[in-house]
Write a protein that holds these residues in place. Structure first.
Motif, mmCIF file in Angstrom:
data_model
loop_
_atom_site.group_PDB
_atom_site.id
_atom_site.type_symbol
_atom_site.label_atom_id
_atom_site.label_comp_id
_atom_site.label_asym_id
_atom_site.label_seq_id
_atom_site.Cartn_x
_atom_site.Cartn_y
_atom_site.Cartn_z
ATOM 1 N N SER A 80 -55.999 100.451 39.777
ATOM 2 C CA SER A 80 -56.270 100.200 38.364
ATOM 3 C C SER A 80 -55.042 100.509 37.503
ATOM 4 O O SER A 80 -54.992 100.142 36.340
ATOM 5 N N TRP A 81 -54.054 101.172 38.091
ATOM 6 C CA TRP A 81 -52.781 101.353 37.379
ATOM 7 C C TRP A 81 -51.790 100.253 37.740
ATOM 8 O O TRP A 81 -50.632 100.308 37.367
ATOM 9 N N ARG A 82 -52.215 99.284 38.460
ATOM 10 C CA ARG A 82 -51.396 98.109 38.765
ATOM 11 C C ARG A 82 -50.020 98.437 39.356
ATOM 12 O O ARG A 82 -48.980 98.028 38.809
ATOM 13 N N PRO A 83 -50.014 99.170 40.477
ATOM 14 C CA PRO A 83 -48.734 99.506 41.103
ATOM 15 C C PRO A 83 -48.073 98.267 41.694
ATOM 16 O O PRO A 83 -48.710 97.224 41.828
ATOM 17 N N SER A 84 -46.793 98.415 42.047
ATOM 18 C CA SER A 84 -46.050 97.292 42.618
ATOM 19 C C SER A 84 -46.300 97.116 44.105
ATOM 20 O O SER A 84 -45.908 96.107 44.682
ATOM 21 N N GLY A 85 -46.877 98.120 44.731
ATOM 22 C CA GLY A 85 -47.147 98.026 46.157
ATOM 23 C C GLY A 85 -48.026 99.172 46.616
ATOM 24 O O GLY A 85 -48.229 100.132 45.869
ATOM 25 N N VAL A 86 -48.549 99.055 47.829
ATOM 26 C CA VAL A 86 -49.394 100.109 48.385
ATOM 27 C C VAL A 86 -48.919 100.442 49.793
ATOM 28 O O VAL A 86 -48.667 99.552 50.596
ATOM 29 N N ILE A 87 -48.796 101.728 50.053
ATOM 30 C CA ILE A 87 -48.564 102.189 51.419
ATOM 31 C C ILE A 87 -49.771 103.052 51.763
ATOM 32 O O ILE A 87 -50.082 104.000 51.042
ATOM 33 N N ILE A 88 -50.452 102.715 52.827
ATOM 34 C CA ILE A 88 -51.697 103.430 53.118
ATOM 35 C C ILE A 88 -51.764 103.778 54.601
ATOM 36 O O ILE A 88 -51.393 102.965 55.457
#
Lengths: 338, 338
Positions: A119-127
Motif C-alpha cells: 500500500s506504500w507502492r514500493p518499487s520492488g519486493v524481496i520476500i
DNA sequence: CTGAAAGCGCTAACAA
DNA sequence: TTGTTAGCGCTTTCAG
C-alpha cells in the motif's frame, strides 16, 4: 521560536529564497539546470529553515517510490540480518532503500505485512520463501512491480527467485555422511510446518538415505527458546533414548553448536564415536572449540543478488530471474571425510 | 487479463460497485455510517478487483502517517532485534507500525537515515542512544513529533528517554567484583569511540575500581569479526601477556562466552582462579557449559516502554518521558559472591 | 446515510 | 535558466 505544528514546505523555502517553488524543487533534487547563484540562495534558505522534503507528496506527484519491501520471517535468526546486509549493500549503489517487514513464519501475518507494504507502492519486493498464501501470491502478481523470492529455489516463483536448493543441500549432506561410514543417523530440528526450507532439507536428506537403505533412526523437534540450549537438551534426550546413534544432523548451526558443546563435555569422541553436522555456516561457529560441519546458506550473496535484480528491473533491464547458488559442504572437524 | 501498469484506485472500485468514491473510502476505512447493503457491494468489488489502497495518497490527504521510525546501530548485535520485538509487540495494540533504519554505529549515517525517515513524516521516532550529530538533534527537535531515545539514560534527551544507566552498570559490576576479592582485573571490549554505552560502562567500572585503589591491569579492544572467536583470541592474548589476571570483564556476553569456552578448554578453574563477567544477558548464554555472570540490558522492556510512550503521545497523552530501568547482576557461576 | 468540492505538498510537462 | 499549470489518489468538510 515557538515551533509551528505544521512542517515546512517548498513554499516556505520559495518565499525565503525568493525563487519559485519549482526551481526550489529542482535544486533540492539536483534536476535540470539551475544557475549556481539561485542554487546557493535556495540551499541556504532550505538549510536555515531546516527544511526536510515531504516524500509523501513527492511520491504521489512523481508516481515513484524509492523503497524496496523486504519481507523475512524473523530477525532473531541471525540468517536474515545477513541477507539484509547483502541487500542494503547492493542497494547502496542505487537510490533505492530497503524497508523490512517481519512475518514471524506465519503465512497470514506475511500476507498482512505484504499488504501494508504494497500500500506504500514500493518499487520492488524481496520476500523469503516460495510458499505464500494464495492472496499473497495474487497481490504480488497484481502489483506490477519486480518481485524476487529468496532463500529457496525448490518451487515456482511468482516472478524471480534467488537461493539454493534445500532439497539438494539435504541430499548432499546425506551422501557425505553415508560416505563417511555413519549409519545410525538422527535428525534434530525445528518443528517443520513452520519452516519450509528445513522441511525440504529433511526431505532431501531422508530421500538420499533411503536410496542406501538407511532410515533416520531417531528425531526430535523444538520450537522457541534459546537454540543453543535446545540443541544441548535435545542431544541429551536423543542420546539417552537411542545410545546407538553415530551421527546427528541438525537443522541449523545454533542447535548443532549446543549439541557439540554437550557432547564435548560428555567426553565423547567427535567425529569418531559420533559425527555432527548443522546448516547455515554461521559466523558464530568460528568461536567454538571444534568446527562444526555445515553448509553455507549463501545468505549475503542471496541478498546482494536479489537486490541487484530489483535494481536492474527498476532501471528497465531484464536480468536472469532464476538464480540457484550451489553451496559446498564444509567438513570442519565433526564429520569424517568419506 | 493483461495487467495494466497503473494500479487500481478508489475510482475503479467506485465504478465497479456503483458507489461514490467517498463512500468506498468510508467502507474501506470503517469510518462513518454506511448501510450494510452498500458496504457489501463495495467490499466485494474491492476484493474482486484486488484493490490495495494507496497509503501515499491517503497520508497526503489526511496528514497522518501511522509509521514510527526506529533507528538502531545494527541488526547483527542480537540486542537490537530484541528491542525491536518489544517495540513491535507494544505497537501491535495500536495502529502504528515500526519502520527500521540502521546506522552501523556511524553518526553521519544515522543522520542520513534519520533525514530519510523524517521525510516520510512518521508519527514518532525511537532512536538508540543519546549521542547524535548536531544536525540530527536539530532535526529531531524541529520534527514536532514524539522522540524517544533508548538504551542509555546517562545524558540529556531531546525529548523522552528509556534505558538504563550504563555508568551505573559498570560501577555495580566493579563493586561485585571487588567484593568477591578479585584485584587483578582486565577489561576486554569493543573499540569504544564507536560504542558510547560500552564506553560509559567502562568509565563507571574504572571509577569504582579507582575508589578502592584498583586499576584495570590490562585491556584489549576489537572491532568486527565473529565476537565469539574474538573473545577467545583476546582472552588468550591478554592472559599470555598478563598471567597474573584474576578477573576479566567483557563489554558484551558474546566475547565473554568466547573467553569462557577458551578458559574451560585450558582447564582453568572458574571462578576460583579467574572470574568472568559480561554484559547484556543474552539468551545464548543459557546453552553454555557454565553460566557467565552478566547484567541484563532490559532490551525488550526498553522497546516496549518506548513504544508505549510514542503511542500515548500520539494519542494526545503526556506520559512520563524519562524512564530509567535498573537491572540486577546475575552472578551465574563465573563470579564469586562477595 | 451518501455525495460533491477542495485541497494535502510535490513534480511532469510545457511555456516563456 | 526559470516559471506556470495541472494534477497524483486520497480524505476533509460541508451539503444534501
Amino acid at each position: 521560536m515557538a515551533s509551528d505544528k505544521r512542517s515546512l514546505t517548498l513554499r516556505d523555502v520559495s518565499e525565503v529564497s525568493g525563487v519559485s517553488e519549482m526551481t526550489v524543487s529542482r535544486v533540492l533534487r539536483n534536476r535540470g539546470d539551475v544557475s549556481s547563484a539561485t542554487r546557493e540562495k535556495v540551499l541556504k534558505a532550505a538549510k536555515d529553515l531546516g527544511y526536510v522534503p515531504n516524500k509523501i507528496a513527492g511520491a504521489l506527484a512523481s508516481q515513484r517510490v524509492n523503497l524496496v519491501a523486504v519481507i523475512i520471517p524473523s530477525l532473531s535468526n541471525m540468517v536474515f540480518p545477513e541477507v539484509l546486509s547483502g541487500i542494503s549493500q547492493a542497494l547502496e549503489e542505487t537510490d533505492l532503500q530497503p524497508v523490512v517487514g517481519v512475518s514471524d513464519y506465519i503465512p497470514e501475518k506475511e500476507e498482512k505485512v505484504l499488504y501494508e507494504m504494497l500500500s506504500w507502492r514500493p518499487s520492488g519486493v524481496i520476500i523469503a520463501g516460495l510458499e505464500h498464501t494464495d492472496a499473497a501470491r495474487a497481490m504480488l502478481k497484481a502489483s506490477g512491480i519486480p518481485v524476487v523470492e529468496i532463500m529457496d529455489t525448490d518451487g515456482d516463483p511468482v516472478d524471480a527467485m534467488v537461493g539454493i536448493s534445500h532439497r539438494r543441500a539435504g541430499r548432499e549432506m546425506a551422501s557425505a555422511i553415508l560416505d563417511a561410514g555413519y549409519r545410525k543417523i538422527a535428525f534434530l530440528g525445528t518443528k517443520m510446518p513452520l519452516d519450509h526450507r528445513a522441511r525440504k532439507r529433511f526431505e532431501g536428506f531422508t530421500e538420499t538415505l533411503a536410496k542406501s537403505g538407511v532410515e533416520v533412526c531417531d528425531r526430535e523437534f523444538y520450537s522457541g527458546g534459546s537454540a543453543l540450549a535446545k540443541g544441548r537438551e535435545m542431544t541429551k534426550t536423543v542420546l539417552d533414548r537411542s545410545p546407538e546413534i553415530d551421527f546427528i544432523y541438525y537443522s541449523n548451526d545454533m542447535i548443532g553448536a549446543g549439541g557439540l558443546l554437550y557432547l564435548l563435555e560428555q567426553g565423547i569422541d567427535i567425529p569418531g564415536q559420533i559425527g555432527l553436522a548443522g546448516f547455515n555456516g554461521v559466523e558464530l561457529l568460528q568461536g567454538l572449540p571444534r568446527q562444526l560441519a555445515t553448509m553455507d546458506a549463501c545468505r549475503k550473496e542471496i541478498g546482494t543478488k536479489a537486490a541487484e535484480i530489483i535494481a536492474q528491473r527498476v532501471a528497465g533491464d531484464d536480468p536472469d530471474g532464476k538464480v540457484t547458488l550451489t553451496p559446498k559442504i564444509s567438513f570442519g572437524d565433526t564429520l569424517k571425510r568419506g
